[in-house]
Enzyme design. Structure first.
Site, PDB file in Angstrom:
ATOM      1  N   SER A  42      -8.863   5.827  -2.053  1.00 18.94           N
ATOM      2  CA  SER A  42      -9.008   5.910  -3.502  1.00 18.94           C
ATOM      3  C   SER A  42      -9.844   7.137  -3.882  1.00 18.94           C
ATOM      4  CB  SER A  42      -9.619   4.607  -4.026  1.00 18.94           C
ATOM      5  OG  SER A  42      -9.492   4.494  -5.420  1.00 18.94           O
ATOM      6  N   ASP A 180      -3.439   0.880  -3.716  1.00 16.49           N
ATOM      7  CA  ASP A 180      -4.773   1.387  -3.407  1.00 16.49           C
ATOM      8  C   ASP A 180      -5.160   1.139  -1.943  1.00 16.49           C
ATOM      9  OD1 ASP A 180      -7.738   1.552  -3.292  1.00 16.49           O
ATOM     10  OD2 ASP A 180      -7.556   1.803  -5.456  1.00 16.49           O
TER      11      ASP A 180
END
Length: 327
Positions: A42, A180
Protein backbone atom coordinates in the site's frame (compact mmCIF):
# COMPACT_ATOMS: atom_id res chain seq x y z
CA UNK A 1 32.14 7.84 4.93
CA UNK A 2 31.53 4.11 5.35
CA UNK A 3 28.01 2.98 4.48
CA UNK A 4 26.08 -0.10 5.62
CA UNK A 5 23.75 -1.99 3.32
CA UNK A 6 20.23 -2.23 4.73
CA UNK A 7 16.88 -3.62 3.65
CA UNK A 8 13.77 -1.55 4.36
CA UNK A 9 10.37 -3.13 5.09
CA UNK A 10 7.69 -0.43 4.84
CA UNK A 11 4.21 -0.91 6.25
CA UNK A 12 1.09 0.49 4.63
CA UNK A 13 -1.37 2.88 6.22
CA UNK A 14 -2.75 5.31 3.64
CA UNK A 15 -1.97 8.94 4.42
CA UNK A 16 -0.08 7.80 7.50
CA UNK A 17 2.63 6.77 5.04
CA UNK A 18 3.82 10.38 5.29
CA UNK A 19 5.34 9.34 8.63
CA UNK A 20 7.45 6.78 6.75
CA UNK A 21 8.46 9.52 4.31
CA UNK A 22 9.85 11.44 7.30
CA UNK A 23 11.72 8.37 8.57
CA UNK A 24 13.23 7.67 5.15
CA UNK A 25 14.16 11.31 4.64
CA UNK A 26 16.17 11.33 7.87
CA UNK A 27 17.86 7.99 7.16
CA UNK A 28 18.80 9.09 3.65
CA UNK A 29 20.03 12.43 4.94
CA UNK A 30 22.70 10.68 7.03
CA UNK A 31 24.17 9.00 3.92
CA UNK A 32 25.25 6.18 6.24
CA UNK A 33 22.89 3.49 4.93
CA UNK A 34 22.71 2.09 1.42
CA UNK A 35 19.24 0.74 0.47
CA UNK A 36 19.99 -2.67 -1.03
CA UNK A 37 16.42 -4.01 -0.88
CA UNK A 38 12.94 -2.71 -0.09
CA UNK A 39 9.55 -4.27 0.45
CA UNK A 40 6.22 -2.57 0.93
CA UNK A 41 2.46 -2.77 0.87
CA UNK A 42 0.00 0.00 0.00
CA UNK A 43 1.54 3.34 1.06
CA UNK A 44 4.69 1.40 1.92
CA UNK A 45 4.83 0.18 -1.68
CA UNK A 46 4.53 3.77 -2.92
CA UNK A 47 7.35 4.92 -0.65
CA UNK A 48 9.55 1.99 -1.65
CA UNK A 49 9.07 2.55 -5.40
CA UNK A 50 9.57 6.30 -5.07
CA UNK A 51 12.80 5.85 -3.13
CA UNK A 52 14.21 3.45 -5.71
CA UNK A 53 13.10 5.69 -8.61
CA UNK A 54 14.78 8.70 -7.01
CA UNK A 55 17.88 6.71 -6.18
CA UNK A 56 18.23 5.78 -9.84
CA UNK A 57 18.09 9.49 -10.69
CA UNK A 58 20.54 10.91 -8.14
CA UNK A 59 21.31 8.64 -5.21
CA UNK A 60 20.47 9.92 -1.74
CA UNK A 61 19.44 13.38 -2.93
CA UNK A 62 17.29 11.97 -5.73
CA UNK A 63 15.50 9.59 -3.36
CA UNK A 64 14.69 12.38 -0.92
CA UNK A 65 13.46 14.63 -3.72
CA UNK A 66 11.23 11.96 -5.29
CA UNK A 67 9.57 11.19 -1.97
CA UNK A 68 9.11 14.84 -1.09
CA UNK A 69 7.61 15.83 -4.43
CA UNK A 70 5.14 12.94 -4.38
CA UNK A 71 3.79 13.66 -0.90
CA UNK A 72 3.61 17.41 -1.53
CA UNK A 73 1.68 16.85 -4.74
CA UNK A 74 -0.60 14.31 -3.09
CA UNK A 75 -1.42 16.66 -0.22
CA UNK A 76 -2.28 19.41 -2.73
CA UNK A 77 -5.18 17.24 -3.91
CA UNK A 78 -6.77 17.51 -0.44
CA UNK A 79 -6.90 21.23 0.36
CA UNK A 80 -8.69 21.37 3.73
CA UNK A 81 -6.51 22.40 6.71
CA UNK A 82 -5.40 20.09 9.50
CA UNK A 83 -7.62 21.61 12.15
CA UNK A 84 -10.79 20.80 10.19
CA UNK A 85 -12.45 17.40 10.23
CA UNK A 86 -12.61 15.48 6.92
CA UNK A 87 -15.57 16.51 4.76
CA UNK A 88 -18.91 15.00 5.70
CA UNK A 89 -19.10 13.72 2.13
CA UNK A 90 -16.22 11.34 2.84
CA UNK A 91 -17.90 10.00 5.95
CA UNK A 92 -21.08 9.53 3.95
CA UNK A 93 -19.16 7.74 1.21
CA UNK A 94 -17.68 5.31 3.71
CA UNK A 95 -21.15 4.67 5.12
CA UNK A 96 -22.50 3.95 1.65
CA UNK A 97 -19.63 1.53 0.99
CA UNK A 98 -21.35 -0.88 3.38
CA UNK A 99 -24.28 -1.11 0.97
CA UNK A 100 -22.87 -0.34 -2.50
CA UNK A 101 -19.89 -1.70 -4.42
CA UNK A 102 -16.99 0.50 -5.52
CA UNK A 103 -18.24 0.11 -9.11
CA UNK A 104 -21.55 1.68 -8.08
CA UNK A 105 -20.00 4.40 -5.92
CA UNK A 106 -17.30 5.26 -8.45
CA UNK A 107 -18.57 4.14 -11.89
CA UNK A 108 -15.82 5.93 -13.84
CA UNK A 109 -13.04 4.48 -11.65
CA UNK A 110 -11.73 7.93 -10.72
CA UNK A 111 -8.47 7.58 -8.80
CA UNK A 112 -6.20 10.63 -8.57
CA UNK A 113 -3.33 8.36 -7.56
CA UNK A 114 -3.12 6.89 -11.06
CA UNK A 115 -1.99 10.10 -12.75
CA UNK A 116 0.16 11.13 -9.79
CA UNK A 117 2.07 7.85 -9.77
CA UNK A 118 2.50 7.87 -13.55
CA UNK A 119 4.01 11.34 -13.48
CA UNK A 120 6.17 10.66 -10.41
CA UNK A 121 7.94 7.43 -11.42
CA UNK A 122 9.83 6.48 -14.56
CA UNK A 123 8.83 2.82 -14.64
CA UNK A 124 10.98 1.96 -17.65
CA UNK A 125 14.02 3.03 -15.68
CA UNK A 126 12.75 1.59 -12.41
CA UNK A 127 12.53 -1.85 -13.98
CA UNK A 128 16.31 -1.83 -14.55
CA UNK A 129 17.28 -1.07 -10.95
CA UNK A 130 19.85 -3.28 -9.20
CA UNK A 131 18.02 -2.62 -5.91
CA UNK A 132 15.75 -5.49 -4.90
CA UNK A 133 12.13 -4.36 -4.73
CA UNK A 134 9.19 -6.46 -3.50
CA UNK A 135 5.67 -5.02 -3.80
CA UNK A 136 2.80 -6.82 -2.04
CA UNK A 137 -0.72 -7.27 -3.37
CA UNK A 138 -3.52 -9.67 -2.40
CA UNK A 139 -4.80 -12.11 -5.02
CA UNK A 140 -8.56 -11.73 -4.63
CA UNK A 141 -9.67 -15.18 -5.75
CA UNK A 142 -7.26 -17.14 -3.57
CA UNK A 143 -6.65 -14.73 -0.69
CA UNK A 144 -2.93 -15.26 -1.09
CA UNK A 145 -0.03 -12.86 -1.14
CA UNK A 146 1.31 -11.90 -4.56
CA UNK A 147 4.76 -10.33 -4.72
CA UNK A 148 5.65 -8.15 -7.68
CA UNK A 149 9.32 -7.46 -8.43
CA UNK A 150 11.06 -4.38 -9.80
CA UNK A 151 11.45 -5.73 -13.33
CA UNK A 152 7.66 -6.03 -13.83
CA UNK A 153 6.32 -2.92 -12.10
CA UNK A 154 3.89 -0.42 -13.59
CA UNK A 155 1.32 2.07 -12.32
CA UNK A 156 -1.25 -0.73 -12.07
CA UNK A 157 0.96 -2.81 -9.78
CA UNK A 158 1.24 0.03 -7.26
CA UNK A 159 -2.48 0.74 -7.52
CA UNK A 160 -3.15 -2.95 -6.86
CA UNK A 161 -1.00 -2.83 -3.73
CA UNK A 162 -3.07 0.12 -2.44
CA UNK A 163 -6.51 -1.00 -3.62
CA UNK A 164 -9.16 -0.70 -0.90
CA UNK A 165 -12.07 -2.62 -2.47
CA UNK A 166 -14.69 -0.56 -0.60
CA UNK A 167 -13.53 2.58 -2.42
CA UNK A 168 -11.52 1.54 -5.49
CA UNK A 169 -12.23 -0.72 -8.40
CA UNK A 170 -10.50 -4.08 -8.20
CA UNK A 171 -7.21 -3.90 -10.12
CA UNK A 172 -6.71 -6.53 -12.82
CA UNK A 173 -3.22 -7.52 -13.97
CA UNK A 174 -2.76 -10.22 -16.61
CA UNK A 175 -6.38 -11.26 -16.09
CA UNK A 176 -6.04 -11.67 -12.30
CA UNK A 177 -7.80 -9.57 -9.65
CA UNK A 178 -5.87 -7.86 -6.84
CA UNK A 179 -6.61 -5.88 -3.67
CA UNK A 180 -4.53 -4.10 -1.03
CA UNK A 181 -1.29 -5.92 -0.18
CA UNK A 182 -1.67 -5.01 3.48
CA UNK A 183 -4.32 -7.70 3.81
CA UNK A 184 -1.75 -10.48 3.39
CA UNK A 185 1.69 -8.94 4.09
CA UNK A 186 2.06 -5.60 5.81
CA UNK A 187 4.89 -5.39 4.93
CA UNK A 188 6.45 -8.54 3.42
CA UNK A 189 9.47 -9.61 5.45
CA UNK A 190 10.30 -13.07 4.15
CA UNK A 191 11.65 -11.97 0.73
CA UNK A 192 14.09 -9.64 2.48
CA UNK A 193 15.09 -12.38 4.93
CA UNK A 194 15.34 -15.26 2.47
CA UNK A 195 16.19 -13.57 -0.83
CA UNK A 196 17.73 -10.27 0.23
CA UNK A 197 21.42 -9.46 0.24
CA UNK A 198 21.47 -7.05 3.18
CA UNK A 199 22.02 -8.46 6.65
CA UNK A 200 20.23 -5.59 8.38
CA UNK A 201 16.46 -5.23 7.96
CA UNK A 202 14.87 -1.99 9.17
CA UNK A 203 11.12 -2.41 9.72
CA UNK A 204 9.03 0.79 9.67
CA UNK A 205 5.50 0.30 11.03
CA UNK A 206 2.45 2.55 11.07
CA UNK A 207 -0.14 0.25 12.67
CA UNK A 208 0.17 0.31 16.49
CA UNK A 209 1.92 -2.78 17.81
CA UNK A 210 0.19 -2.71 21.20
CA UNK A 211 -2.47 -0.71 23.03
CA UNK A 212 -2.92 0.55 26.55
CA UNK A 213 -6.70 0.14 26.73
CA UNK A 214 -9.43 -2.20 25.54
CA UNK A 215 -11.74 -0.40 23.07
CA UNK A 216 -15.19 0.54 24.31
CA UNK A 217 -17.41 2.32 21.79
CA UNK A 218 -18.44 0.92 18.42
CA UNK A 219 -16.08 3.22 16.55
CA UNK A 220 -13.13 2.24 18.72
CA UNK A 221 -13.94 -1.45 18.28
CA UNK A 222 -14.07 -1.08 14.49
CA UNK A 223 -10.74 0.73 14.48
CA UNK A 224 -9.11 -1.94 16.63
CA UNK A 225 -10.45 -4.67 14.33
CA UNK A 226 -8.93 -2.88 11.33
CA UNK A 227 -5.60 -2.44 13.09
CA UNK A 228 -5.47 -6.10 14.10
CA UNK A 229 -6.46 -7.20 10.59
CA UNK A 230 -3.74 -5.13 8.92
CA UNK A 231 -1.13 -6.07 11.51
CA UNK A 232 -1.72 -9.79 11.97
CA UNK A 233 0.30 -10.87 8.93
CA UNK A 234 3.35 -9.02 10.25
CA UNK A 235 3.17 -10.77 13.62
CA UNK A 236 2.91 -14.13 11.85
CA UNK A 237 5.97 -13.38 9.71
CA UNK A 238 7.97 -12.19 12.71
CA UNK A 239 7.17 -15.37 14.61
CA UNK A 240 8.18 -17.49 11.62
CA UNK A 241 11.40 -15.55 11.21
CA UNK A 242 12.23 -15.89 14.90
CA UNK A 243 11.78 -19.65 14.70
CA UNK A 244 13.85 -19.88 11.50
CA UNK A 245 16.71 -17.89 13.06
CA UNK A 246 16.60 -20.01 16.19
CA UNK A 247 16.75 -23.26 14.22
CA UNK A 248 19.55 -21.97 11.98
CA UNK A 249 21.50 -21.07 15.10
CA UNK A 250 21.09 -24.58 16.51
CA UNK A 251 22.53 -26.31 13.44
CA UNK A 252 26.06 -27.58 13.97
CA UNK A 253 26.69 -28.16 10.28
CA UNK A 254 24.68 -25.33 8.73
CA UNK A 255 26.90 -24.50 5.80
CA UNK A 256 24.17 -23.48 3.36
CA UNK A 257 23.87 -19.87 2.21
CA UNK A 258 20.37 -19.50 3.69
CA UNK A 259 21.36 -20.80 7.12
CA UNK A 260 24.40 -18.53 7.23
CA UNK A 261 22.29 -15.57 6.16
CA UNK A 262 19.63 -16.25 8.82
CA UNK A 263 22.29 -16.53 11.51
CA UNK A 264 23.77 -13.18 10.52
CA UNK A 265 20.44 -11.44 9.96
CA UNK A 266 19.85 -8.40 12.18
CA UNK A 267 16.46 -6.77 12.69
CA UNK A 268 15.61 -3.21 13.67
CA UNK A 269 12.28 -1.49 14.20
CA UNK A 270 11.10 2.12 13.90
CA UNK A 271 7.46 2.50 14.94
CA UNK A 272 4.88 5.27 14.68
CA UNK A 273 2.81 4.15 17.67
CA UNK A 274 3.01 7.45 19.55
CA UNK A 275 1.91 9.37 16.44
CA UNK A 276 -0.58 7.29 14.46
CA UNK A 277 -2.09 5.70 17.57
CA UNK A 278 -3.59 9.08 18.47
CA UNK A 279 -5.10 9.76 15.04
CA UNK A 280 -8.60 9.02 13.81
CA UNK A 281 -8.87 6.07 11.41
CA UNK A 282 -10.43 8.33 8.80
CA UNK A 283 -7.19 10.32 8.65
CA UNK A 284 -5.66 7.45 6.64
CA UNK A 285 -7.91 8.53 3.76
CA UNK A 286 -7.27 12.27 4.05
CA UNK A 287 -3.70 13.27 3.11
CA UNK A 288 -4.28 17.00 3.48
CA UNK A 289 -1.29 19.31 3.71
CA UNK A 290 -1.42 19.88 7.45
CA UNK A 291 -1.59 16.21 8.32
CA UNK A 292 1.12 15.21 5.83
CA UNK A 293 3.51 17.82 7.19
CA UNK A 294 2.72 16.82 10.77
CA UNK A 295 3.42 13.16 10.03
CA UNK A 296 6.57 13.95 8.05
CA UNK A 297 7.97 15.97 10.95
CA UNK A 298 7.03 13.22 13.42
CA UNK A 299 8.73 10.61 11.22
CA UNK A 300 11.96 12.59 11.05
CA UNK A 301 11.89 13.16 14.80
CA UNK A 302 11.25 9.47 15.52
CA UNK A 303 14.05 8.44 13.14
CA UNK A 304 16.45 10.88 14.78
CA UNK A 305 15.66 9.49 18.24
CA UNK A 306 16.13 5.96 16.92
CA UNK A 307 19.45 6.86 15.30
CA UNK A 308 20.74 8.35 18.53
CA UNK A 309 19.79 5.19 20.43
CA UNK A 310 20.60 2.50 17.87
CA UNK A 311 22.42 4.01 14.89
CA UNK A 312 25.85 2.78 15.97
CA UNK A 313 24.52 -0.79 16.25
CA UNK A 314 23.45 -1.12 12.62
CA UNK A 315 25.76 -3.64 11.00
CA UNK A 316 26.74 -5.06 14.40
CA UNK A 317 23.71 -6.51 16.19
CA UNK A 318 19.91 -6.61 16.20
CA UNK A 319 18.09 -3.88 18.09
CA UNK A 320 14.66 -5.49 17.84
CA UNK A 321 13.58 -8.08 20.40
CA UNK A 322 12.44 -10.80 18.05
CA UNK A 323 12.32 -13.71 20.46
CA UNK A 324 9.61 -12.33 22.71
CA UNK A 325 7.19 -12.57 19.80
CA UNK A 326 7.08 -16.36 20.02
CA UNK A 327 4.34 -17.59 22.29
Amino acid sequence: MKTTEIALALQGGGAHGAFTWGVLDRLLETRRYHPAALSGASAGAMNAALLVHGWMEDGYDGAREALGQFWQRLSALYPWPAEHAPPAALQGLLHLSHFLTSDQLNPFDYNPLRELIASSIDFARLRTTPIQLFIAATHVNSGRLKLFHAHELSVEHLLASACLPQLHHTVHIDGEAYWDGGLTANPPLFPLAYQGRARDIVLVTLVPQQWEETPGGAGAVERRLNDISFGSSLHTELQGLAIAKREAGKSLFGLGRLERHLRQLRLHHIDADATTGALDSLSKLTPHHGLVQQLFAAGRERAQAWLQEHGAEIGRKSTMRLWRRIG
